[in-house]
Structures are given as C-alpha cells and as structure tokens.
Scaffold this active site. Structure first.
Site, PDB file in Angstrom:
ATOM      1  N   ASN A   9      19.087  36.680 -21.471  1.00 15.27           N
ATOM      2  CA  ASN A   9      20.071  35.896 -21.489  1.00 15.27           C
ATOM      3  C   ASN A   9      20.046  35.106 -22.799  1.00 15.27           C
ATOM      4  OD1 ASN A   9      22.215  33.878 -21.746  1.00 15.27           O
ATOM      5  ND2 ASN A   9      21.164  32.660 -20.204  1.00 15.27           N
ATOM      6  N   TRP A  10      20.656  35.733 -23.914  1.00 15.19           N
ATOM      7  CA  TRP A  10      20.461  35.142 -25.179  1.00 15.19           C
ATOM      8  C   TRP A  10      21.287  33.865 -25.497  1.00 15.19           C
ATOM      9  CZ3 TRP A  10      20.850  40.111 -28.867  1.00 15.19           C
ATOM     10  CH2 TRP A  10      19.745  40.778 -28.703  1.00 15.19           C
ATOM     11  N   LYS A  11      22.169  33.357 -24.577  1.00 19.74           N
ATOM     12  CA  LYS A  11      22.851  32.075 -24.830  1.00 19.74           C
ATOM     13  C   LYS A  11      23.753  32.170 -26.081  1.00 19.74           C
ATOM     14  CE  LYS A  11      19.431  29.948 -21.838  1.00 19.74           C
ATOM     15  NZ  LYS A  11      18.606  28.999 -21.347  1.00 19.74           N
ATOM     16  N   HIS A  92      25.472  30.511 -14.307  1.00 23.94           N
ATOM     17  CA  HIS A  92      24.251  29.881 -15.078  1.00 23.94           C
ATOM     18  C   HIS A  92      24.543  28.447 -14.898  1.00 23.94           C
ATOM     19  CE1 HIS A  92      21.428  28.632 -18.017  1.00 23.94           C
ATOM     20  NE2 HIS A  92      20.854  30.058 -17.659  1.00 23.94           N
ATOM     21  N   GLU A  94      23.558  26.106 -16.982  1.00 28.15           N
ATOM     22  CA  GLU A  94      24.424  25.603 -18.364  1.00 28.15           C
ATOM     23  C   GLU A  94      25.834  25.521 -18.215  1.00 28.15           C
ATOM     24  OE1 GLU A  94      22.107  27.833 -21.130  1.00 28.15           O
ATOM     25  OE2 GLU A  94      20.566  26.930 -20.605  1.00 28.15           O
ATOM     26  N   GLU A 161      17.191  30.418 -10.454  1.00 26.02           N
ATOM     27  CA  GLU A 161      16.790  29.687 -11.457  1.00 26.02           C
ATOM     28  C   GLU A 161      16.830  28.116 -11.400  1.00 26.02           C
ATOM     29  OE1 GLU A 161      17.575  31.991 -15.545  1.00 26.02           O
ATOM     30  OE2 GLU A 161      19.258  30.979 -15.032  1.00 26.02           O
ATOM     31  N   GLY A 167      14.251  26.510 -20.119  1.00 27.58           N
ATOM     32  CA  GLY A 167      14.035  26.200 -21.151  1.00 27.58           C
ATOM     33  C   GLY A 167      13.178  25.056 -21.277  1.00 27.58           C
ATOM     34  N   SER A 203      11.768  29.693 -17.992  1.00 26.94           N
ATOM     35  CA  SER A 203      10.404  29.621 -18.747  1.00 26.94           C
ATOM     36  C   SER A 203       9.660  30.982 -18.236  1.00 26.94           C
ATOM     37  CB  SER A 203       9.742  28.411 -18.363  1.00 26.94           C
ATOM     38  OG  SER A 203      10.456  27.337 -18.928  1.00 26.94           O
ATOM     39  N   GLY A 224      15.438  33.850 -20.796  1.00 19.32           N
ATOM     40  CA  GLY A 224      16.412  33.155 -21.890  1.00 19.32           C
ATOM     41  C   GLY A 224      15.215  33.059 -23.337  1.00 19.32           C
ATOM     42  N   GLY A 225      14.440  32.209 -23.587  1.00 18.01           N
ATOM     43  CA  GLY A 225      13.876  31.849 -24.598  1.00 18.01           C
ATOM     44  C   GLY A 225      13.158  33.088 -25.163  1.00 18.01           C
TER      45      GLY A 225
HETATM   46  P1  PGA Z   1      14.603  30.219 -20.165  1.00 15.98           P
HETATM   47  O1  PGA Z   1      15.954  30.335 -19.755  1.00 15.98           O
HETATM   48  O2  PGA Z   1      13.930  31.736 -19.879  1.00 15.98           O
HETATM   49  O3  PGA Z   1      14.390  30.022 -21.730  1.00 15.98           O
HETATM   50  O4  PGA Z   1      13.852  29.077 -19.236  1.00 15.98           O
HETATM   51  C1  PGA Z   1      16.365  31.161 -18.748  1.00 15.98           C
HETATM   52  C2  PGA Z   1      17.732  31.082 -18.598  1.00 15.98           C
HETATM   53  O5  PGA Z   1      18.355  30.117 -19.067  1.00 15.98           O
HETATM   54  O6  PGA Z   1      18.557  32.046 -17.855  1.00 15.98           O
END
Ligand code: PGA
Length: 239
Positions: A9-11, A92, A94, A161, A167, A203, A224-225
C-alpha cells in the site's frame, strides 16, 4: 505450504517516475506468491506499464460505490477495471478515520467492486483504546459483519491491521496477531466465507516478516512504509 499474498500500500507516496524506478529495481521472483501493488491513483498507468509482462497485480486504493457521477475527487472502479486494475483496497483505517467512511459505505463499495469482478482486499482493525478495553473481537466482528454483508467469498481477501500498529513502528507480536487472525478466520468460516485468506498489516518489515508469516493464520501481508523501498519489500516477500 500455504499460498502467500504480499500487498503493497503506497498511500500517497511516489510519482509516476518513482513508480517506474521502483519496478526497475524490484526483483519479481517467479513463484507462487501473489504480489499486489496499490499505488496512488495517478501512478496506476505507470505501474501497469512497468509490470505488464510480470505476474504483479495492480489495484486501486479507494473507489466510489457507483460507476460514475458528480463525485469530485473520487476514483471510478469501472475505469480502474478498464485500465487493467484487478484489485480494490477497501476499508483501510485511514479511509475510515480521515475520510469518515462508515461500515455501510464500505460495504457498498465492496459490493460494487465485486459486481465488476474486481478482487477486494478488505481491511479491519481495532484502535489502541479498543484493544485496551478488550473490545478487539467485538469491533472486528462488527466491521466484518457490516462490511461483508451480501458479499461473495470469491475474490475476497481480508487484511487485519491493528490501527495502533499502522505506521507507528510498533508491530503486533506474532502471538497477538495470530490470536486475532484466528478469530477472524473463525468468524469467516461461521459466516459462509470459507477459504478467504487473511493478511496481517501494521509495521511489517524485513526484520519481523519471517516470524509473522510462520503463524498458521497469517496468509501474507499488507505493507505500507516498508513497501516503498524495492529491496525491503523484496526481502519481506521472500520471508
Ligand atoms: P505500515 O502501513 O506498514 O507503514 O504500518 C500498513 C498499512 O497502512 O497498510
């Protein structure tokens, strides 16, 4: 051996040029794992072009629940599908918290995506307060029952998640993740969603991927990250 799924997930990170560069440096191993990338919507053409002779699948991070309309700023699932996207990320945390997407709205998006033949990665997860007050199971069951109402079990993947792990650098311990993943699988089996893979997200990094993926109820990751860097994501995919 279980079939593994690794989703990135590159957001709202990366430009089309960054996207091309990522795929020039990302070693796509031929293999049985499913690899899915959710780039920002404006980078989807670059991602599709960069991966068109590989088994990498591309998805859209957010969709509207209708084919077209006066919805300024939204992404059309119909157009995403026509372009070559095969997946949609729905629910998600967010989107739930920053864009106030409700269980009902997410269910409409999921149903519309399935009606088009898109695969869905549907996210659920509890906040830190909810975990501390022992509400994790109840919250997740509510997200699942409202979010998946009326959906088919084909083309469906769940991503667990925990919001407190996204994050933050804080990962759920393998035992914490396994406990909740198992509860999710039990809920799915009891509600007609058999054989639906459940990913862990929050994470995930090369250092913790191996231990997490060895848990029986974890079929893969939503990252994500650590998915922004081709080397670290490749290491996770090889865990
Ligand atoms: P993260 O994000 O790996 O940076 O914690 C995961 C996500 O938001 O899907």
């Amino acid at each position: 051996m279980k079939h593994k799924i690794f989703a990135a997930n590159w957001k709202m990170y990366k430009s089309p040029q960054d996207t091309q560069m990522f795929f020039q440096n990302f070693l796509v191993l031929p293999g049985d794992s499913t690899l899915i990338f959710f780039p920002p919507a404006l980078c989807i053409p670059a991602a599709l072009e960069s991966t068109n002779s590989t088994h990498v699948k591309i998805g859209v991070q957010n969709i509207a629940s209708i084919a077209e309309g006066a919805l300024t700023g939204e992404n059309s699932a119909t157009v995403a599908k026509a372009m070559g996207c095969q997946y949609a990320l729905i629910g998600h945390s967010e989107r739930r918290s920053l864009f106030h997407e409700t269980d009902v709205a997410l269910n409409q998006k999921a149903k519309f995506a399935q009606s088009l033949g898109l695969h869905i990665v549907f996210c659920v997860g509890e906040s830190l307060d909810q975990r501390k007050s022992n509400q994790t199971k109840a919250i997740i069951n509510q997200q699942l029952s409202a979010g998946l109402a009326g959906l088919k079990n084909e083309n469906l993947i769940i991503a667990y998640e925990p919001v407190w792990a996204i994050g933050t650098g804080v990962t759920a311990s393998p035992e914490q993740a396994e406990e909740t993943q198992k509860e999710i699988i039990d809920w799915l089996n009891a509600n007609g969603f058999s054989s639906v893979p459940v990913l862990y997200g929050g994470s995930v990094k090369p250092e913790n991927a191996k231990e997490l993926i060895s848990q029986p109820s974890i079929s893969g990751f939503l990252v994500g990250g650590a998915s922004l860097n081709p080397e670290s994501f490749a290491q996770i995919c090889q865990a």
